[in-house]
Design a protein around this motif. Structure first.
Motif, mmCIF file in Angstrom:
data_model
loop_
_atom_site.group_PDB
_atom_site.id
_atom_site.type_symbol
_atom_site.label_atom_id
_atom_site.label_comp_id
_atom_site.label_asym_id
_atom_site.label_seq_id
_atom_site.Cartn_x
_atom_site.Cartn_y
_atom_site.Cartn_z
ATOM 1 N N THR A 154 -5.153 -11.249 40.085
ATOM 2 C CA THR A 154 -3.719 -10.816 40.837
ATOM 3 C C THR A 154 -2.569 -11.444 39.780
ATOM 4 N N ARG A 155 -1.546 -10.619 39.598
ATOM 5 C CA ARG A 155 -0.487 -11.040 38.838
ATOM 6 C C ARG A 155 0.328 -12.095 39.528
ATOM 7 N N ILE A 156 0.785 -11.517 40.892
ATOM 8 C CA ILE A 156 1.578 -12.321 41.471
ATOM 9 C C ILE A 156 1.153 -12.527 42.936
ATOM 10 N N VAL A 157 1.059 -13.751 43.565
ATOM 11 C CA VAL A 157 0.443 -14.127 44.705
ATOM 12 C C VAL A 157 1.666 -14.865 45.464
ATOM 13 N N GLN A 158 2.070 -13.955 46.821
ATOM 14 C CA GLN A 158 3.141 -14.801 47.362
ATOM 15 C C GLN A 158 2.908 -14.781 48.902
ATOM 16 N N LYS A 159 3.018 -15.854 49.389
ATOM 17 C CA LYS A 159 3.031 -16.322 51.016
ATOM 18 C C LYS A 159 4.300 -15.609 51.600
ATOM 19 N N VAL A 160 4.145 -14.637 52.732
ATOM 20 C CA VAL A 160 5.293 -14.250 53.215
ATOM 21 C C VAL A 160 5.551 -15.038 54.556
ATOM 22 N N VAL A 161 6.861 -15.244 54.931
ATOM 23 C CA VAL A 161 7.247 -15.498 56.237
ATOM 24 C C VAL A 161 8.314 -14.889 56.652
ATOM 25 N N LYS A 162 8.224 -14.110 57.687
ATOM 26 C CA LYS A 162 9.524 -13.538 58.344
ATOM 27 C C LYS A 162 9.427 -13.503 59.805
ATOM 28 N N SER A 163 9.961 -14.653 60.322
ATOM 29 C CA SER A 163 9.603 -15.270 61.706
ATOM 30 C C SER A 163 10.852 -15.609 62.373
ATOM 31 N N HIS A 164 10.628 -15.990 63.558
ATOM 32 C CA HIS A 164 11.588 -16.582 64.558
ATOM 33 C C HIS A 164 11.668 -17.945 64.037
ATOM 34 N N ASP A 165 12.679 -18.750 64.519
ATOM 35 C CA ASP A 165 13.011 -20.288 64.317
ATOM 36 C C ASP A 165 12.770 -20.896 65.468
ATOM 37 N N PRO A 166 11.747 -21.316 65.769
ATOM 38 C CA PRO A 166 11.498 -21.975 67.251
ATOM 39 C C PRO A 166 12.376 -23.232 67.663
ATOM 40 N N ILE A 167 12.959 -23.838 66.614
ATOM 41 C CA ILE A 167 13.848 -24.994 66.861
ATOM 42 C C ILE A 167 15.265 -24.548 67.392
ATOM 43 N N GLU A 168 15.808 -23.770 66.338
ATOM 44 C CA GLU A 168 17.213 -23.141 66.811
ATOM 45 C C GLU A 168 17.221 -22.105 67.560
ATOM 46 N N LYS A 169 15.861 -21.527 68.017
ATOM 47 C CA LYS A 169 15.694 -20.348 68.908
ATOM 48 C C LYS A 169 16.662 -19.496 68.563
ATOM 49 N N LYS A 170 16.693 -18.734 67.436
ATOM 50 C CA LYS A 170 17.600 -17.623 66.858
ATOM 51 C C LYS A 170 16.510 -16.424 66.676
ATOM 52 N N ALA A 171 17.131 -15.318 66.835
ATOM 53 C CA ALA A 171 16.552 -14.014 66.763
ATOM 54 C C ALA A 171 15.498 -13.833 65.597
ATOM 55 N N ALA A 172 16.146 -14.483 64.330
ATOM 56 C CA ALA A 172 15.516 -14.502 63.170
ATOM 57 C C ALA A 172 15.709 -15.577 62.364
ATOM 58 N N GLY A 173 14.660 -16.496 62.047
ATOM 59 C CA GLY A 173 14.493 -17.560 61.322
ATOM 60 C C GLY A 173 14.340 -17.697 59.898
ATOM 61 N N GLU A 174 13.226 -18.253 59.595
ATOM 62 C CA GLU A 174 12.612 -18.319 58.162
ATOM 63 C C GLU A 174 12.377 -16.856 57.514
ATOM 64 N N VAL A 175 12.882 -16.485 56.575
ATOM 65 C CA VAL A 175 12.552 -15.445 55.732
ATOM 66 C C VAL A 175 12.359 -15.865 54.514
ATOM 67 N N THR A 176 11.076 -16.035 53.820
ATOM 68 C CA THR A 176 10.777 -16.497 52.525
ATOM 69 C C THR A 176 9.517 -15.972 51.965
#
Length: 412
Positions: free
Chosen positions: A191-213
């Motif tokens: 595999t040329r590129i392997v990437q872990k995806v996070v597109k999630s809520h931030d449970p600390i700040e309780k925002k609608a969208a949190g980490e996007v990495t």
């Protein structure tokens, strides 16, 4: 004399050491780490290109139907598991998962005879090599590993063998967790590129969208020159861009926040959810997403998820963890399919409640009827035997219908 300053001459040695500040040390550390990461990427690229050249020497690439302007989607019959293959209008091939824990071919002891095991692997490989998908080509453009439950990845090494390379792999959870059948060790060098995806809520700040990495780095907004692996117009992570003909975005991944008690764990609720928009059609790939994942989607992506053409019923059609009525009503699909067995008692998928919930949604929306067909379903409360449920709506399970293939043309 006391108090008299000593005059410094050119020959007077300077008796002090240069002090290195903490910020300088941190800068050097970051620079060293960045250089190591850059070198690792270059080495992975070099090894990938070498493997491609070697494979192509054994298996030349002919021209097939893939890339004829249509979107093709196949949900392969694998029993308790998931394996889906897709080709885009522009000819890119995407594989979603690739595993199975049990099939309807097994005996009472949970074993397949050698003939059935061979036939099972051939069935998966035959779909992958169909001219609508790879044909005899040897590069899978994108592999999406929705989450590290073994029924979603443990057959990849057996199906792919030594014939393929993978351009990009997106996964949730840590890559080394895909360890059954040594899958991560098998995938890593091809595999040329392997990437872990996070597109999630931030449970600390309780925002609608949190980490996007991607691989721990924040995802930037797209611009005129850079669109892939950037944020799309709705905040998803755009992983494939063929202009107006096809765009594919990851809209949830790595969800850990519990909006509600759905009996799920971080692994399942963290499943990657992928939205495919091609030729005016919308297809939603859910993996083992749960009601918590669905709630995140209701909070962050509701506008883009209405009137789907095709939805994969989450978690093999489990009613205990997934397919809430609110979510089914929102996506309001023309078709729904659950990747599940026909009468596998260990897992009891799909639930009759989920299949009926989608059927009733299609009936309410006055979707076109089809000829009566049978889906084997299980009572949703954990008791009772499977039974045959008949409907005239486009709601299926792979165990009852077999491998399920759809084409979305430019006129869809």
């Amino acid at each position: 004399m006391p108090g008299k300053k000593r005059q410094r001459t050119e020959d007077t040695p300077v008796l002090y050491e240069k002090r290195v500040t903490r910020s300088q040390l941190e800068g050097e550390r970051k620079a060293k780490k960045a250089k190591e990461e850059e070198d690792a990427v270059k080495e992975r690229q070099r090894l990938w290109e070498e493997r491609q050249a070697e494979i192509r020497g054994r298996h030349p690439d002919p021209v097939g139907d893939c890339g004829d302007g249509n979107l093709y989607v196949a949900f392969v019959e694998v029993g308790q598991g998931d394996f889906a293959v897709m080709s885009t209008p522009g000819g890119k091939v995407i594989v979603f998962d690739g595993g199975s824990l049990s099939t309807d071919d097994e005996d009472a002891g949970g074993k397949m005879n050698p003939e059935s095991k061979t036939a099972f692997t051939k069935r998966l490989h035959s779909v992958l090599t169909d001219e609508k998908f790879l044909g005899n080509r040897n590069v899978i453009d994108i592999l999406i590993l929705t989450h590290p439950d073994s029924d979603h990845y443990n057959k990849l090494a057996a199906v792919l063998g030594d014939r393929y390379t993978i351009d990009k792999c997106y996964h949730s959870g840590n890559f080394d967790k895909y360890s059954v059948a040594k899958t991560s060790a098998f995938l890593d060098p091809i595999t040329r590129i392997v990437q872990k995806v996070v597109k999630s809520h931030d449970p600390i700040e309780k925002k609608a969208a949190g980490e996007v990495t991607l691989q721990g780095r924040p995802v930037q907004a797209k611009d005129e020159e850079n669109t892939v692996d950037r944020l799309d117009d709705e905040g998803g992570i755009l992983i494939l861009d063929e202009g107006k003909s096809c765009q594919i975005s990851i809209i949830a991944a790595g969800i850990t926040y519990e909006y509600k008690n759905d009996g799920s764990n971080d692994t399942n609720r963290g499943s990657i959810v992928t939205l495919v928009e091609a030729n005016g059609a919308k297809v939603l790939m859910m993996g083992d997403a749960t009601k918590n994942t669905e709630q995140f989607l209701l909070n962050t992506a509701a506008k883009r998820l209405t009137k789907l053409n095709l939805v994969q019923a989450a978690h093999h059609g489990s009613v205990l963890t997934s397919s809430s009525q609110e979510f089914v009503d929102l996506v309001d699909p023309a078709e729904a399919v659950a990747s599940a067995g026909r009468k596998i008692p260990k897992h009891r998928h799909p639930s009759d409640d989920v299949i009926k919930r989608y059927v009733e949604r299609l009936e309410t929306s006055e979707r076109p009827e089809i000829s009566s067909h049978t889906t084997y379903v299980w009572p949703g409360l954990g008791e009772g035997k499977p039974y045959s449920y008949k409907s005239t709506q486009n709601v299926f399970s792979t165990g009852s219908r077999g491998t399920f293939i759809r084409k979305f043309g430019a006129s869809t």
